[in-house]
Design a protein around this motif. Structure first.
Motif, PDB file in Angstrom:
ATOM      1  N   THR A   1       8.617  62.454 109.477  1.00 21.92           N
ATOM      2  CA  THR A   1       9.166  61.743 110.639  1.00 21.92           C
ATOM      3  C   THR A   1      10.668  61.520 110.466  1.00 21.92           C
ATOM      4  O   THR A   1      11.315  60.969 111.352  1.00 21.92           O
ATOM      5  N   ASP A   2      11.211  61.904 109.295  1.00 23.07           N
ATOM      6  CA  ASP A   2      12.604  61.544 108.975  1.00 23.07           C
ATOM      7  C   ASP A   2      13.606  62.288 109.850  1.00 23.07           C
ATOM      8  O   ASP A   2      13.473  63.482 110.062  1.00 23.07           O
ATOM      9  N   ARG A   3      14.623  61.536 110.295  1.00 20.91           N
ATOM     10  CA  ARG A   3      15.627  62.159 111.141  1.00 20.91           C
ATOM     11  C   ARG A   3      17.001  62.156 110.491  1.00 20.91           C
ATOM     12  O   ARG A   3      17.872  62.920 110.852  1.00 20.91           O
ATOM     13  N   LEU A   4      17.211  61.253 109.502  1.00 23.29           N
ATOM     14  CA  LEU A   4      18.547  61.120 108.923  1.00 23.29           C
ATOM     15  C   LEU A   4      18.493  61.427 107.431  1.00 23.29           C
ATOM     16  O   LEU A   4      17.516  61.092 106.762  1.00 23.29           O
TER      17      LEU A   4
ATOM     18  N   ILE B   1      11.934  55.820 103.715  1.00 19.45           N
ATOM     19  CA  ILE B   1      12.974  54.826 103.970  1.00 19.45           C
ATOM     20  C   ILE B   1      13.628  54.598 102.611  1.00 19.45           C
ATOM     21  O   ILE B   1      12.996  54.903 101.591  1.00 19.45           O
ATOM     22  N   PRO B   2      14.859  54.120 102.544  1.00 18.83           N
ATOM     23  CA  PRO B   2      15.493  54.035 101.230  1.00 18.83           C
ATOM     24  C   PRO B   2      14.595  53.311 100.221  1.00 18.83           C
ATOM     25  O   PRO B   2      14.092  52.230 100.492  1.00 18.83           O
ATOM     26  N   GLY B   3      14.390  53.958  99.084  1.00 18.22           N
ATOM     27  CA  GLY B   3      13.600  53.357  98.012  1.00 18.22           C
ATOM     28  C   GLY B   3      12.109  53.583  98.134  1.00 18.22           C
ATOM     29  O   GLY B   3      11.345  53.154  97.264  1.00 18.22           O
ATOM     30  N   LEU B   4      11.656  54.221  99.186  1.00 18.76           N
ATOM     31  CA  LEU B   4      10.210  54.340  99.394  1.00 18.76           C
ATOM     32  C   LEU B   4       9.890  55.572 100.232  1.00 18.76           C
ATOM     33  O   LEU B   4      10.536  55.816 101.256  1.00 18.76           O
ATOM     34  N   SER B   5       8.901  56.336  99.770  1.00 16.61           N
ATOM     35  CA  SER B   5       8.472  57.493 100.552  1.00 16.61           C
ATOM     36  C   SER B   5       6.957  57.576 100.435  1.00 16.61           C
ATOM     37  O   SER B   5       6.401  57.392  99.349  1.00 16.61           O
TER      38      SER B   5
ATOM     39  N   PHE C   1       6.257  52.163 115.794  1.00 17.08           N
ATOM     40  CA  PHE C   1       6.420  53.384 115.009  1.00 17.08           C
ATOM     41  C   PHE C   1       5.048  53.899 114.554  1.00 17.08           C
ATOM     42  O   PHE C   1       4.742  55.081 114.656  1.00 17.08           O
ATOM     43  N   MET C   2       4.211  52.970 114.075  1.00 13.93           N
ATOM     44  CA  MET C   2       2.884  53.387 113.579  1.00 13.93           C
ATOM     45  C   MET C   2       1.991  53.907 114.699  1.00 13.93           C
ATOM     46  O   MET C   2       1.114  54.731 114.485  1.00 13.93           O
ATOM     47  N   GLU C   3       2.222  53.397 115.921  1.00 18.20           N
ATOM     48  CA  GLU C   3       1.427  53.895 117.045  1.00 18.20           C
ATOM     49  C   GLU C   3       1.929  55.256 117.505  1.00 18.20           C
ATOM     50  O   GLU C   3       1.156  56.141 117.861  1.00 18.20           O
ATOM     51  N   GLU C   4       3.260  55.438 117.514  1.00 16.58           N
ATOM     52  CA  GLU C   4       3.850  56.642 118.109  1.00 16.58           C
ATOM     53  C   GLU C   4       3.872  57.839 117.167  1.00 16.58           C
ATOM     54  O   GLU C   4       3.705  58.983 117.612  1.00 16.58           O
ATOM     55  N   ALA C   5       4.122  57.603 115.865  1.00 23.82           N
ATOM     56  CA  ALA C   5       4.348  58.737 114.948  1.00 23.82           C
ATOM     57  C   ALA C   5       3.202  59.761 114.958  1.00 23.82           C
ATOM     58  O   ALA C   5       3.460  60.965 115.009  1.00 23.82           O
TER      59      ALA C   5
ATOM     60  N   GLY D   1      16.440  58.469 106.268  1.00 22.91           N
ATOM     61  CA  GLY D   1      15.092  58.943 106.611  1.00 22.91           C
ATOM     62  C   GLY D   1      14.643  58.374 107.947  1.00 22.91           C
ATOM     63  O   GLY D   1      15.299  58.591 108.973  1.00 22.91           O
ATOM     64  N   SER D   2      13.557  57.587 107.941  1.00 28.29           N
ATOM     65  CA  SER D   2      13.035  57.010 109.190  1.00 28.29           C
ATOM     66  C   SER D   2      13.344  55.519 109.272  1.00 28.29           C
ATOM     67  O   SER D   2      12.725  54.790 110.061  1.00 28.29           O
ATOM     68  N   ALA D   3      14.295  55.046 108.436  1.00 25.15           N
ATOM     69  CA  ALA D   3      14.507  53.597 108.311  1.00 25.15           C
ATOM     70  C   ALA D   3      14.828  52.930 109.652  1.00 25.15           C
ATOM     71  O   ALA D   3      14.338  51.830 109.922  1.00 25.15           O
ATOM     72  N   LEU D   4      15.626  53.588 110.487  1.00 25.66           N
ATOM     73  CA  LEU D   4      16.046  52.911 111.725  1.00 25.66           C
ATOM     74  C   LEU D   4      14.856  52.669 112.643  1.00 25.66           C
ATOM     75  O   LEU D   4      14.663  51.570 113.164  1.00 25.66           O
ATOM     76  N   GLU D   5      14.040  53.698 112.809  1.00 26.19           N
ATOM     77  CA  GLU D   5      12.864  53.552 113.698  1.00 26.19           C
ATOM     78  C   GLU D   5      11.874  52.538 113.117  1.00 26.19           C
ATOM     79  O   GLU D   5      11.327  51.711 113.836  1.00 26.19           O
ATOM     80  N   VAL D   6      11.664  52.602 111.798  1.00 23.46           N
ATOM     81  CA  VAL D   6      10.705  51.683 111.179  1.00 23.46           C
ATOM     82  C   VAL D   6      11.211  50.259 111.331  1.00 23.46           C
ATOM     83  O   VAL D   6      10.473  49.342 111.687  1.00 23.46           O
ATOM     84  N   ARG D   7      12.489  50.075 111.097  1.00 31.50           N
ATOM     85  CA  ARG D   7      13.059  48.736 111.145  1.00 31.50           C
ATOM     86  C   ARG D   7      13.032  48.182 112.573  1.00 31.50           C
ATOM     87  O   ARG D   7      12.744  47.012 112.792  1.00 31.50           O
TER      88      ARG D   7
END
Ligand code: HEM
Length: 437
Positions: free
Chosen positions: A8-11, A43-47, A27-31, A15-21
């Motif tokens: 799902t990562d775009r950056l 997301i930084p520090g976690l995959s 996010f969990m419904e759409e992904a 990664g996907s931090a912006l959408e998750v945040r």
């Protein structure tokens, strides 16, 4: 040949931090709609890799559970608080713990617990006056805490439950995203970390005092076959250490009240905002002359199940692969973090028509059979399934029924059911409802 898991990562770094945040629940419904049922999120520090598919959840929890274990990160994050209690231990330590704790949940014990659940629920509702506005989340938390403290520890003392409630709130705050990222180590002296540390100290003092009282056979505590006495006997027989006794009790206290309080809050909140369903439940619970644990309450049970579908208090489970696995045609290497998201699956139109609507009739027996077993798993599954499942369901039905036998709870213009993505999906503020007779 198996391919790589889609991401799902775009950056590049975020990664996907912006959408998750922005909105983790959305996010969990759409992904899964965009990426399919198996996808990687960084997301930084976690995959981690997410299995948003009922059959894959069954594979990870039941069929191939030998390839998946609880994520050791849970132990890293919660270890200081829960030690080797059931939630955070694994292997032999967990197996031994489960043997020691299980007797407190035998069906015969639930009968005795039911009396406490009924009595405490009655006491709560008696304190409400007609027309009063109540924060149902705060009231539900007080209720479930007093029930778990009484049934598992034999604690009546209001002051002690007050200290426990304060500690539980400080602990929950530490895991709220607005406080600090979970990755930040405990020794970093942020205000949330300091409160968390203090809360652990206060909990230890309370649990220590209860244990000392029980050991000295204080008459006011009586000789009850509850969790506390079962663990103390195991300790005297030398099969469990003092530290393990403490870890089991703290785990039970925390795992046993917040989740149930959240489920009660969302059930009452959803009923109050769906007056037709509320009428059905109110009529049902007011019919019998007396309420007992065995009273048939099918509408009430379905409303609770539907609330647990829409707002599963534990909204994702965390596992780690111990061996590689191939799922849905993708290679998942060993030592991969895997998330099994109740939130995505319970709200997916692959399993439910109009999935965001509150419709208790989905849980009529004949309709349940249309769905795969793990399209609904608020209590997890397999050998690590929630040990308190039957306790919680009994508590919920007796509390909802006792409350609605005496009062109608109505929505107010401020009633909002907005979850926070902390350890559980607790409401992000008070849930105001008006008491009507
Ligand atoms: C609506 C209420 C509840 C919900 C939604 C809930 C949910 C869950 C879930 C999903 C798990 C599995 C975690 C995993 O597999 O990683 C779990 C485990 C557990 N729950 Fe609950 N729970 C509830 C009530 C309770 C109660 C009332 C108690 C105790 C009185 C309790 C004690 C535990 C314990 C000790 C575990 C760890 C079991 C093990 O790994 O052996 N829970 N719960």
């Amino acid at each position: 040949m198996a391919g790589n898991v889609p991401t799902t990562d775009r950056l590049p770094l975020l990664g996907s931090a912006l959408e998750v945040r922005r909105d983790p629940f959305r996010f969990m419904e759409e992904a899964p709609k965009t990426h399919g049922p198996v996808f990687r999120v960084s997301i930084p520090g976690l995959s981690f890799v997410c299995y948003a598919d009922a059959d894959l959840v069954e594979r990870a929890l039941v069929d191939r559970s030998d390839r998946y274990r609880k994520d050791p990160r849970e132990r890293d994050v919660l270890g200081e608080l829960l030690g080797d209690g059931l939630l955070t231990s694994h292997g032999d330590t967990w197996e031994r713990g489960r043997e020691h704790v299980q007797p407190a949940f035998y069906p015969g014990r639930l009968e005795a617990y039911a009396q406490v659940m009924l009595e405490r629920s009655r006491r709560l509702v008696e304190g409400w006056t007609d027309g009063e506005r109540i924060d149902v989340h705060e009231a539900a938390t007080r209720l479930t805490l007093s029930i778990v403290a009484k049934t598992m520890f034999g604690v009546d003392d209001v002051e002690e439950t007050g200290v426990i409630a304060g500690a539980a709130t400080a602990i929950a705050r530490r895991f709220e995203p607005s406080s600090v990222p979970m990755e930040l180590p405990l020794w970093v002296p942020t205000p949330a970390n300091r409160r968390y540390r203090r809360a652990i100290g206060e909990l230890d003092d309370v649990v220590g005092a209860i244990l000392r009282r029980r050991r000295s056979g204080d008459a006011s505590d009586g000789d009850r076959p509850d969790l506390c006495s079962a663990l103390l006997s195991a300790g005297e027989a030398g099969s469990i250490t003092d530290r393990e006794v403490r870890d089991h009790l703290v785990t039970m206290l925390l795992a046993g009240h917040e989740t149930t309080a959240i489920a009660l809050t969302y059930t009452l909140g959803l009923l109050a905002t769906h007056p037709d369903e509320l009428d059905r439940v109110v009529a049902e619970v007011r019919e019998p002359a007396e309420l007992t644990p065995g009273t048939a309450l099918p509408h009430t049970d379905r409303a609770i199940s539907e609330a647990l579908r829409l707002y599963p208090p534990a909204y994702m489970l965390h596992r780690r692969t111990v061996e590689p696995d191939t799922v849905a045609g993708y290679e998942v290497p060993a030592d991969t973090r895997v998330v099994l998201p109740q939130w995505s699956i319970h709200r997916s139109d692959r399993y439910y028509d109009d999935p965001l609507a509150f419709r208790p009739e989905r849980f009529e027996p004949e309709r349940r059979e249309d769905r795969p077993a793990f399209a609904y798993f608020p209590f997890g599954g397999g050998e690590r399934q929630c040990i308190g499942r039957r306790f919680a369901l009994l508590e919920l039905r007796l509390a909802v029924a006792t409350i609605l036998r005496s009062v109608r709870l109505e929505a107010t213009p401020e009633t909002e059911l907005t979850p926070t993505p902390a350890l559980t999906c607790r409401p992000d503020g008070p849930v105001w409802l008006r008491v009507g007779r």
